[in-house]
Write a protein that holds these residues in place. Structure first.
Motif, PDB file in Angstrom:
ATOM      1  N   ALA A 139     -24.544  27.088 -30.384  1.00 45.56           N
ATOM      2  CA  ALA A 139     -26.155  26.680 -30.354  1.00 45.56           C
ATOM      3  C   ALA A 139     -26.678  27.427 -29.211  1.00 45.56           C
ATOM      4  O   ALA A 139     -27.880  27.621 -29.494  1.00 45.56           O
ATOM      5  N   ASP A 140     -25.988  27.861 -28.098  1.00 44.85           N
ATOM      6  CA  ASP A 140     -26.895  28.578 -26.994  1.00 44.85           C
ATOM      7  C   ASP A 140     -27.020  29.780 -27.351  1.00 44.85           C
ATOM      8  O   ASP A 140     -27.673  30.379 -26.515  1.00 44.85           O
ATOM      9  N   ASN A 141     -26.554  30.447 -28.217  1.00 49.82           N
ATOM     10  CA  ASN A 141     -26.631  31.787 -28.682  1.00 49.82           C
ATOM     11  C   ASN A 141     -27.495  32.025 -30.011  1.00 49.82           C
ATOM     12  O   ASN A 141     -27.032  31.676 -31.071  1.00 49.82           O
ATOM     13  N   GLU A 142     -28.744  32.708 -29.776  1.00 48.07           N
ATOM     14  CA  GLU A 142     -29.826  32.904 -31.008  1.00 48.07           C
ATOM     15  C   GLU A 142     -29.506  34.179 -31.456  1.00 48.07           C
ATOM     16  O   GLU A 142     -30.276  34.656 -32.495  1.00 48.07           O
TER      17      GLU A 142
ATOM     18  N   LYS B  74     -16.822  36.690 -33.158  1.00 49.57           N
ATOM     19  CA  LYS B  74     -17.410  37.781 -32.684  1.00 49.57           C
ATOM     20  C   LYS B  74     -18.966  37.291 -32.310  1.00 49.57           C
ATOM     21  O   LYS B  74     -19.514  36.456 -33.061  1.00 49.57           O
ATOM     22  N   ALA B  75     -19.524  37.820 -31.293  1.00 52.05           N
ATOM     23  CA  ALA B  75     -20.970  37.390 -31.028  1.00 52.05           C
ATOM     24  C   ALA B  75     -21.942  38.815 -30.414  1.00 52.05           C
ATOM     25  O   ALA B  75     -21.150  39.710 -29.705  1.00 52.05           O
ATOM     26  N   MET B  76     -23.239  38.754 -30.984  1.00 56.41           N
ATOM     27  CA  MET B  76     -23.999  39.588 -30.376  1.00 56.41           C
ATOM     28  C   MET B  76     -24.867  39.163 -29.110  1.00 56.41           C
ATOM     29  O   MET B  76     -24.802  37.708 -29.086  1.00 56.41           O
ATOM     30  N   LYS B  77     -25.537  39.833 -28.431  1.00 58.68           N
ATOM     31  CA  LYS B  77     -26.373  39.242 -27.305  1.00 58.68           C
ATOM     32  C   LYS B  77     -27.844  39.204 -27.601  1.00 58.68           C
ATOM     33  O   LYS B  77     -28.283  38.137 -27.116  1.00 58.68           O
ATOM     34  N   ARG B  78     -28.357  39.919 -28.355  1.00 54.65           N
ATOM     35  CA  ARG B  78     -29.928  40.134 -28.376  1.00 54.65           C
ATOM     36  C   ARG B  78     -30.418  39.560 -29.907  1.00 54.65           C
ATOM     37  O   ARG B  78     -29.942  40.148 -30.822  1.00 54.65           O
ATOM     38  N   PRO B  79     -30.841  38.544 -29.954  1.00 51.01           N
ATOM     39  CA  PRO B  79     -31.803  37.966 -30.933  1.00 51.01           C
ATOM     40  C   PRO B  79     -32.390  38.895 -31.706  1.00 51.01           C
ATOM     41  O   PRO B  79     -33.298  39.564 -31.031  1.00 51.01           O
ATOM     42  N   GLY B  80     -32.306  38.872 -33.089  1.00 44.06           N
ATOM     43  CA  GLY B  80     -33.246  39.680 -33.715  1.00 44.06           C
ATOM     44  C   GLY B  80     -32.666  41.309 -34.212  1.00 44.06           C
ATOM     45  O   GLY B  80     -33.170  41.992 -34.656  1.00 44.06           O
ATOM     46  N   PHE B  81     -31.391  41.488 -33.480  1.00 38.09           N
ATOM     47  CA  PHE B  81     -31.094  42.942 -33.593  1.00 38.09           C
ATOM     48  C   PHE B  81     -29.636  42.930 -34.237  1.00 38.09           C
ATOM     49  O   PHE B  81     -28.868  42.469 -33.700  1.00 38.09           O
ATOM     50  N   GLU B  82     -29.775  43.368 -35.368  1.00 34.97           N
ATOM     51  CA  GLU B  82     -28.717  43.450 -36.165  1.00 34.97           C
ATOM     52  C   GLU B  82     -27.416  44.349 -35.817  1.00 34.97           C
ATOM     53  O   GLU B  82     -26.500  44.235 -36.270  1.00 34.97           O
ATOM     54  N   ALA B  83     -27.867  45.629 -34.994  1.00 38.10           N
ATOM     55  CA  ALA B  83     -26.914  46.525 -34.726  1.00 38.10           C
ATOM     56  C   ALA B  83     -26.615  46.455 -33.212  1.00 38.10           C
ATOM     57  O   ALA B  83     -26.015  47.389 -32.606  1.00 38.10           O
ATOM     58  N   ASP B  84     -26.722  45.380 -32.733  1.00 35.28           N
ATOM     59  CA  ASP B  84     -26.234  45.197 -31.284  1.00 35.28           C
ATOM     60  C   ASP B  84     -24.649  45.055 -31.226  1.00 35.28           C
ATOM     61  O   ASP B  84     -23.867  44.993 -32.324  1.00 35.28           O
ATOM     62  N   GLU B  85     -24.079  45.202 -30.240  1.00 34.97           N
ATOM     63  CA  GLU B  85     -22.754  45.518 -30.033  1.00 34.97           C
ATOM     64  C   GLU B  85     -22.037  44.170 -30.069  1.00 34.97           C
ATOM     65  O   GLU B  85     -22.653  42.971 -29.312  1.00 34.97           O
TER      66      GLU B  85
END
Length: 679
Positions: free
Chosen positions: A268-271, A289-300
């Motif tokens: 819940a803490d990762n958007e 697996k998790a990305m860091k930046r909300p709204g960005f589908e091609a994040d690492e």
């Protein structure tokens, strides 16, 4: 005497080689569709056998059939398990290894079937009112989890099925839409949601585990498997986006069902995106697996570990500047194996949980479908290259020795004259190094001059790879006597996140300049390329770039644009996943119109008064990612400005041209168009 014998042997070998070369021929589009395609693969619980999907297409029937095949992990000839008259897909071993289950619609509806390995015919296991889309077994074999598409407003599954039947039979086909997301890729999804169900091992007593007006698993930004049982079969982890407007965000979360009435969200803490949960063998840890930046589908992606005992989370790969794709636990739970795109290949890595040390196990080609033997000694995987469709391989992890287990397409491949991709690297406009691939035509002679087809990939966060692509096949593009080149411009995956990020908000800037710098390098460094005979082709973002190139330069003799954006503002209003353009162009076109206008080819149509490159525009009418109105606008502008152009629309295709006869038409039209203007 010995010298004469050696001479005779040498003469024989030269004659054999010359004869073999003479027997080779160039690849055709019919050959591409004659290749038999290995799909899903599953390792038996005891590690002795592999079951895999094999799809064979018929150009005459304009369709394909998928059957299941069994192969010993020692190698040998595979054995067909299911009928080649009706498709069987998604094989799964029962946990005791005594049978193989699979999905089939042979009786009119997608159900789970069971095939005992001690003999007998497959029998239907389930009798569910709706089509079953996917499924898994619980480790103890007592239950199955499966997904189906339901109407969340229905009071139950039977009513949902009745509503579907009524809609199919009704003369009224209108869609009544009250919210986004209402369609995706190639289908309308009004009042339709993915839900996860559980039933017993006999296919009875099913229960909806994810009720509500949500998709579980989500429709996009998913992992290889987005619902999974714990090793003790008591918990179920799954992925879902529970936000009010999933069309405008990437907040996929991982949930854990502890029992029938207890569900918790672990992320819940990762958007940003979270997906692909897999339990450790002892059940104490959950990797995902998790990305860091909300709204960005091609994040690492990072591989995260959630400790179910103390609810702590650690990142395993935040020091690794590539994006993990698939991952599996080693049987002892001490390491995780994963693959990741890297410089046009897909190597396999292993990370130690205690030290976080990452080692590369396999470097070459494209490697996927990772499986490990129960004793942890052997890794099984699929491998493909530009001159070989997917085949099954095994690696001895101690010796690092790789052996091929299958060679399904060997008879056909042995007839074809194919050249493997060659890497090249060049200095781009701003001093950065860029990478690409080059493919030579059949029967290549370095003394000759060859026309060039310059390919541009989609995404834009995609990657040209050493793969046997069934749509944009570099070998087939080369087959008519062309050198083929493909550059992984800034924005491409596999070169670190900074390189990937560089395309956002700069669509027609840096990527275009990379492509032009790459073309300069090619014609200056490869004497066999005819600089006066160059064509370019691309799809999706590649199609957009073709449209952009058409308005920016006259250095190409012919252009081919498939599924390309032409007017970014109107595309925003008709596409489905809004997080993508909002990230790429800094917001909505209503609030931030500047970049939508700056990078729209439609704004620069007046440039066609200075130059007009003949352009072929192709599109699928069922493409909802880049809707067909983009092709219509592009073609209309070309025609009104007097640019030689042709439009091909496939009413029964989407973002891809997937039917054999349509694909044959597409390839023939592309070759005819390029040859018309380039030769």
């Amino acid at each position: 005497m010995m010298t004469m014998r050696k001479s005779l042997i040498s003469l024989f070998l030269l004659t054999f080689i010359a004869t073999s070369a003479a027997d080779k021929r160039a690849m055709t589009v019919e050959d591409l569709w004659a290749m038999e395609r290995i799909g899903e693969v599953q390792l038996s619980p005891d590690g002795s056998q592999l079951v895999f999907e094999l799809t064979r297409y018929s150009m005459e029937k304009n369709s394909g059939i998928t059957s299941l095949w069994l192969l010993s992990t020692r190698g040998g000839e595979p054995r067909c398990l299911t009928s080649t008259e009706t498709s069987s897909r998604m094989p799964r071993w029962t946990p005791d290894g005594a049978a193989i289950s699979f999905l089939s619609s042979r009786n009119g509806k997608s159900e789970i079937y069971l095939l005992p390995l001690n003999g007998g015919e497959p029998s239907v296991l389930t009798d569910f009112p709706l089509d079953i889309e996917s499924y898994i077994w619980s480790p103890n074999g007592h239950r199955l989890a499966f997904t189906a598409v339901v109407n969340p407003q229905a009071t139950g599954i039977e009513e949902s099925a009745a509503w579907n039947k009524a809609a199919q039979e009704s003369a009224v086909k209108a869609y009544i839409v009250d919210q986004l997301l209402f369609r995706t890729w190639n289908q309308w999804i009004v009042n339709k949601k993915n839900h996860v169900f559980i039933c017993d091992a006999l296919g009875k007593n099913y229960r909806d585990m994810t009720p509500g007006d949500y998709n579980s698993p989500p429709l996009d930004l998913t992992g290889l498997q987005d619902y999974v049982f714990s090793p003790n079969s008591e918990m179920l982890a799954f992925v879902s986006n529970r936000t009010a407007m999933p069309a405008a965000n990437t907040n996929n979360d991982i949930f854990l069902i502890l029992d029938e009435n207890n569900e918790i969200c672990l992320t819940a803490d990762n958007e940003a995106v979270d997906n692909f949960p897999i339990f450790s063998p002892d059940g104490n840890l959950l990797a995902y697996k998790a990305m860091k930046r909300p709204g960005f589908e091609a994040d690492e992606y990072d591989i995260k570990i959630y400790d179910l005992r103390n609810k702590s989370v650690i990142s395993l790969t935040d020091h690794f500047d590539l994006s993990p794709e698939e991952m599996i636990w080693s049987p002892d739970g001490k390491t995780i194996l994963f693959n990741a795109e890297e410089r046009g290949r897909e190597p396999i890595y292993r990370i130690d949980l205690s030290s976080r040390k990452i080692e590369k196990l396999i470097s070459d080609h494209m490697n996927s479908s990772l499986m490990i033997s129960p004793d942890g000694k052997t890794l099984y995987f699929k491998r493909q290259s530009s001159i070989m469709p997917n085949e099954l391989f095994a690696m001895d992890l101690a010796k690092r020795a790789i052996r091929r287990l299958s060679f399904i397409n060997q008879p056909l491949l042995s007839e074809l004259e194919l050249y493997a991709v060659e890497d090249f690297t060049f200095t781009s406009f701003d001093g950065q190094q860029a990478h690409g691939f080059l493919v030579k035509p059949p029967f290549f002679d370095p003394q000759n001059k060859y026309p060039l087809i310059y390919l541009i990939h989609g995404g834009p966060q995609g990657m040209w790879a050493d793969d046997f692509h069934y749509r944009w096949n570099t070998e087939l593009f080369a087959s008519r006597g062309y050198v083929v080149a493909a550059v992984n411009f800034r924005g491409s995956k596999g070169y670190g996140q900074e390189w990937c990020d560089a395309v956002s908000k700069d669509w027609g800037g840096g990527p275009y300049q990379d492509l032009m710098s790459g073309l300069d390098y090619l014609v200056q460094n490869y004497s066999f390329i005819d600089a006066n005979k160059v064509a370019a082709a691309g799809a999706s973002f590649g199609g957009y770039m073709i449209n952009w190139i058409a308005t920016q330069t006259d250095r190409f003799k012919a252009l081919v644009s498939h599924a390309g954006a032409f007017d970014l503002r109107s595309k925003y209003g008709s596409t489905e996943e809004l997080w993508f353009p909002e990230w790429e162009f800094g917001g909505t076109p209503y609030e931030q119109p500047e970049l939508y206008e700056k990078w729209s080819p439609s704004v620069y149509v007046e440039n066609w008064r200075k130059f007009s490159t003949p352009t072929l525009v192709t599109h699928g009418e069922r493409d909802y990612r880049v809707p067909v109105n983009q092709a219509l606008q592009m073609f209309t502008a070309l025609q009104r400005m007097g640019v030689p152009s042709r439009l091909i629309v496939f009413p029964d295709e989407d973002h891809f041209v997937s039917k054999p006869q349509n694909a044959r038409l597409w390839w023939n039209e592309v070759f005819d168009w390029i040859e018309r203007w380039i030769k």
